[in-house]
Structures are given as structure tokens and as C-alpha cells.
Scaffold this active site. Structure first.
Site, PDB file in Angstrom:
ATOM      1  N   ASP A   3      10.796  -3.417   0.213  1.00  9.95           N
ATOM      2  CA  ASP A   3       9.496  -3.380  -0.416  1.00  9.95           C
ATOM      3  C   ASP A   3       9.437  -4.458  -1.764  1.00  9.95           C
ATOM      4  O   ASP A   3       8.451  -5.155  -1.944  1.00  9.95           O
ATOM      5  CB  ASP A   3       9.560  -2.064  -1.308  1.00  9.95           C
ATOM      6  N   HIS A  63      -1.600   5.536   1.609  1.00  6.01           N
ATOM      7  CA  HIS A  63      -1.518   6.441   0.968  1.00  6.01           C
ATOM      8  C   HIS A  63      -2.298   6.314  -0.469  1.00  6.01           C
ATOM      9  O   HIS A  63      -1.356   6.518  -1.604  1.00  6.01           O
ATOM     10  CB  HIS A  63       0.014   7.210   0.595  1.00  6.01           C
ATOM     11  N   ASP A  73       6.863   3.910   6.618  1.00  5.03           N
ATOM     12  CA  ASP A  73       6.288   2.742   6.836  1.00  5.03           C
ATOM     13  C   ASP A  73       7.290   1.633   7.444  1.00  5.03           C
ATOM     14  O   ASP A  73       6.807   0.639   8.213  1.00  5.03           O
ATOM     15  CB  ASP A  73       5.312   1.980   5.739  1.00  5.03           C
TER      16      ASP A  73
END
Ligand code: FEO
Length: 395
Positions: free
Chosen positions: A163, A23, A81
Site C-alpha cells: 500500500d 470502503h 483488495d
């Protein structure tokens, strides 16, 4: 590839060697989407992968266990994701409960028809016994989305960190110490700057929550598993969470007929002092991802643009809009640029800097057409002042 994180805990994710755009993030070293299988008396899958890689994930799971025997599917984060393959995995694991917090349940229901999913809702402090091991959960809102959480296995001192501490780094060896560590660190920094930076205060809270945990291994959702460099990545996150400045001055610019470029070179020349990293960055020779990474730990940033159609050059506006979203804090800014007859592009840069609450070194330096020696002198002087401020900021 060796996939064992600990005995009966295996990586079953996907290595995306060729992806170069995530992205709009330039993933120069590819990416991975990490999922982990924890086998005990009960079996849990921690996260999934992007939707197109669901079959590969299932094949990886089948190497260890029939997916129909999985008891828990933990969703730490609903971004596609990691959760993109969830519908396929739920279908392949008919007896599994989906373990997540309530915000994540709601988010998943906005991506998938979850009406028949069997949810087990958890929150900070909840735990789930797999047998010899527990899974415990800590909500980490906005690291990276509101529903994000991390999963901790106390018996293994292992944190599935989602993340946080991730890197877009394709690998053929799972652990930090099996890869060129400076490349891994560079990608961790790039990841923080471009994905996590807007949430510095939330990162600080998450780090505080993690500080209470005894951690030997950090298994993020992207990139290598940290086992030899946990202390280093935790220390870097403490610095990045507050955009801790280095003695670094960036001069970022775009120019139409070399007038703004001449000003940029003069500012960079002025900022060139012992102990200061003074960098000249032409926007057209760089990209958003790289610029944001440089900005993360820069003390001072001069930003210049020629004036085009009563505003800044288009890529200057794009970079500033991107940076504004990332909210790099505590910077000292200097707008500059050339113009012909209309409103200066430098004024638009000033506005962006003010909105980001950067301290302005001085009013914008502007030049009508070609900069005179006097204007170039002012640029050199301002560059030197930025270098002094950068050195001060690190004392
Ligand atoms: Fe890697 Fe926020 O997803």
C-alpha cells in the site's frame, strides 16, 4: 497496455476504472489492484487482486506462463483488495508455496480455509532465490495492517511496496512519467491521508527500513509504478508521516440557519493573509475523503457547527469521528458555532479536538442565534491569529 516493469517482471493486476467507493473512500479517478509476475528459473506472483477479478488475473498470468508452473505466491498484505483472489489463485497454482509472514498466515486463515495451503513463512531479512534474482522481505507492520510487509528485488533495485506509495488512480500507462504527474501526486496524497495517516510513526519506521535499500523502481499495490519520481514520493512520505504543516488554515463547517456559516466566513476572511492558504469548506459541499486530504498538511483548523438536538450537526459528527480515527497530529484548532438554547455543538467539537491532542487557539467562539458584530469581530480576530500561527508553523 505495456505491462513490463523490468525484463521478465510484468504487471498482471486489474484496473478498476469505474469504482467510486472504496470502503467509503471516494475514488474519483478509479483504482487499480496491482499484482506482479516475476519470471526467473523459478516464478513468483507478488500479491493478487480483489476476489471478483481473479479470472482476469489468471488470464493475465496465462499470457506469460501456465499458472500451474508458478513456484511462489507472495502475500505482502492480507486485506481483501490484494488477497481476495488468493483462494482462487492457490487452487490454480497447485505446486506454489504461499510466502508471507506469520501474522499474515494467521490473518489469511481467518479469511480462507488455508488448512491445505503450503506456507513458507518469512520475516525481515529472509530471502528467497528465484535464480538470477532474489526476493527479500521487510516487515512493515501497520503500513497498512499489522501483517504488512514489502518485497525487494536487490538485483533490480525494485521495491514491491504494497500500500505504501500507492494511489487510487486508474491508468492505461503503467509508469509515473507516462501519466499527468500532478494528478498522480494528488492521488498519492489523498491515499496517504485516508488510508495511511493513522500510522505515521510506523510509516517513519518503514521509511527508515527502506532508506537502507538501493531503490530505482517502486511498484506499489495501487496505481502507477514510480520510476522517474521515486525521490519525490519518498520525500512527500517523509513530510506526510509527521503531518508536516503548510501555511494553510481550513475553516470547516456545517450550518442550519446561516449563523455558523456567517461565523465561518468571518474566520476565513480574518485568516486571508499573504502567504496563507485560507480555505472555507462547507461539509455539505465536500466529502470525507477530500476533507481528510486537506487536513493532512493544514497547520490550523477552525471547525464549526450549529447546535442540533444538543450536539453538532450530523455530518460534523461524522467528519470529526472520521478524523479522530485518522489521528492527524500537531494541529492548532478553533471550535466555533451557533446555538439556540441547549448545549453548544461547538463544545462537542472542542472535545474531539482535545481527544486528538490538538492545541486550542482559544475557547470556543459561540453565538446564540445570529452572530452579533462583536462576535463576528472575534471570529475575524481569531482567523487572523490562526493565519499567524500557520505562518509560524512553517518557519
Ligand atoms: Fe490496499 Fe490495505 O489494502
Amino acid at each position: 497496455m505495456e505491462t513490463t516493469v523490468r525484463e521478465n517482471i510484468d504487471w498482471v493486476g486489474h484496473v478498476d476504472w469505474t469504482v467510486r467507493d472504496f470502503h467509503s473512500y471516494t475514488t474519483a479517478r478509479g483504482a487499480t489492484y496491482n499484482a506482479y509476475l516475476v519470471r526467473d528459473e523459478k516464478t513468483a506472483l507478488i500479491d493478487t487482486v480483489k476476489e471478483p477479478f481473479a479470472d482476469g488475473l489468471l488470464a493475465g498470468i496465462r499470457h506469460f506462463i501456465d499458472p500451474a508452473k508458478i513456484d511462489y505466491l507472495v502475500c505482502n498484505h492480507a486485506e481483501p483488495d490484494h488477497a481476495g483472489a488468493f483462494a482462487a489463485i492457490v487452487a490454480a497454482c497447485p505446486r506454489a508455496k504461499v510466502v508471507c509472514n506469520d501474522k499474515c498466515r494467521k490473518t489469511l486463515s481467518l479469511y480462507f480455509d488455508t488448512s491445505k495451503w503450503d506456507f513458507e513463512i518469512v520475516k525481515t531479512g529472509s530471502s528467497l532465490s528465484l535464480g538470477k534474482r532474489q526476493l527479500t522481505f521487510v516487515d512493515t507492520p501497520f503500513v497498512h495492517w499489522p501483517e504488512s510487509m514489502v518485497t525487494y528485488v536487490p538485483e533490480e533495485r525494485l521495491l514491491f511496496s504494497m500500500d505504501a506509495f500507492g494511489q487510487h488512480f486508474a491508468f492505461s500507462n503503467l509508469f509515473d512519467d507516462q501519466n499527468p504527474i500532478e494528478d498522480v501526486m494528488a492521488e498519492a496524497k489523498r491515499y496517504y491521508a485516508n488510508i495511511v495517516m493513522p500510522f505515521g510513526k510506523k510509516v517513519a519506521s518503514a521509511l527508515e527500513a527502506c532508506a537502507a535499500l538501493d531503490i530505482d523502481l517502486i511498484a506499489p499495490a495501487h496505481g502507477v509504478v514510480w520510476r522517474s519520481h521515486c525521490a519525490r514520493i519518498l520525500a512527500e512520505y517523509n513530510d506526510w508521516a509527521v503531518c508536516k504543516p503548510k501555511a494553510k488554515v481550513l475553516v470547516i463547517y456545517d450550518s442550519m440557519w446561516d449563523s455558523t456559516a456567517r461565523m465561518a466566513r468571518a474566520i476565513q476572511a480574518g485568516a486571508t493573509k499573504n502567504g496563507v492558504d485560507a480555505k472555507l469548506i462547507s461539509i455539505r459541499a465536500s466529502d470525507l475523503t477530500e476533507i481528510a486530504t486537506e487536513v493532512l498538511d493544514a497547520a490550523c483548523i477552525a471547525f464549526g457547527s450549529s447546535t442540533l438536538n444538543r450536539g453538532p450537526m450530523p455530518m460534523v459528527a461524522a467528519v470529526l469521528s472520521y478524523l479522530q480515527g485518522l489521528s492527524p497530529s500537531g494541529k492548532i484548532g478553533l471550535p466555533f458555532g451557533s446555538y439556540g438554547w441547549g448545549i453548544s455543538g461547538a463544545q462537542a467539537i472542542q472535545k474531539y479536538m482535545e481527544e486528538m491532542k490538538w492545541e486550542l487557539l482559544r475557547e470556543p467562539i459561540k453565538s446564540q442565534y445570529r452572530p452579533s458584530e462583536e462576535i463576528l469581530g472575534a471570529c475575524r480576530e481569531a482567523g487572523a491569529a490562526l493565519a499567524d500561527r500557520a505562518l509560524e508553523a512553517t518557519r
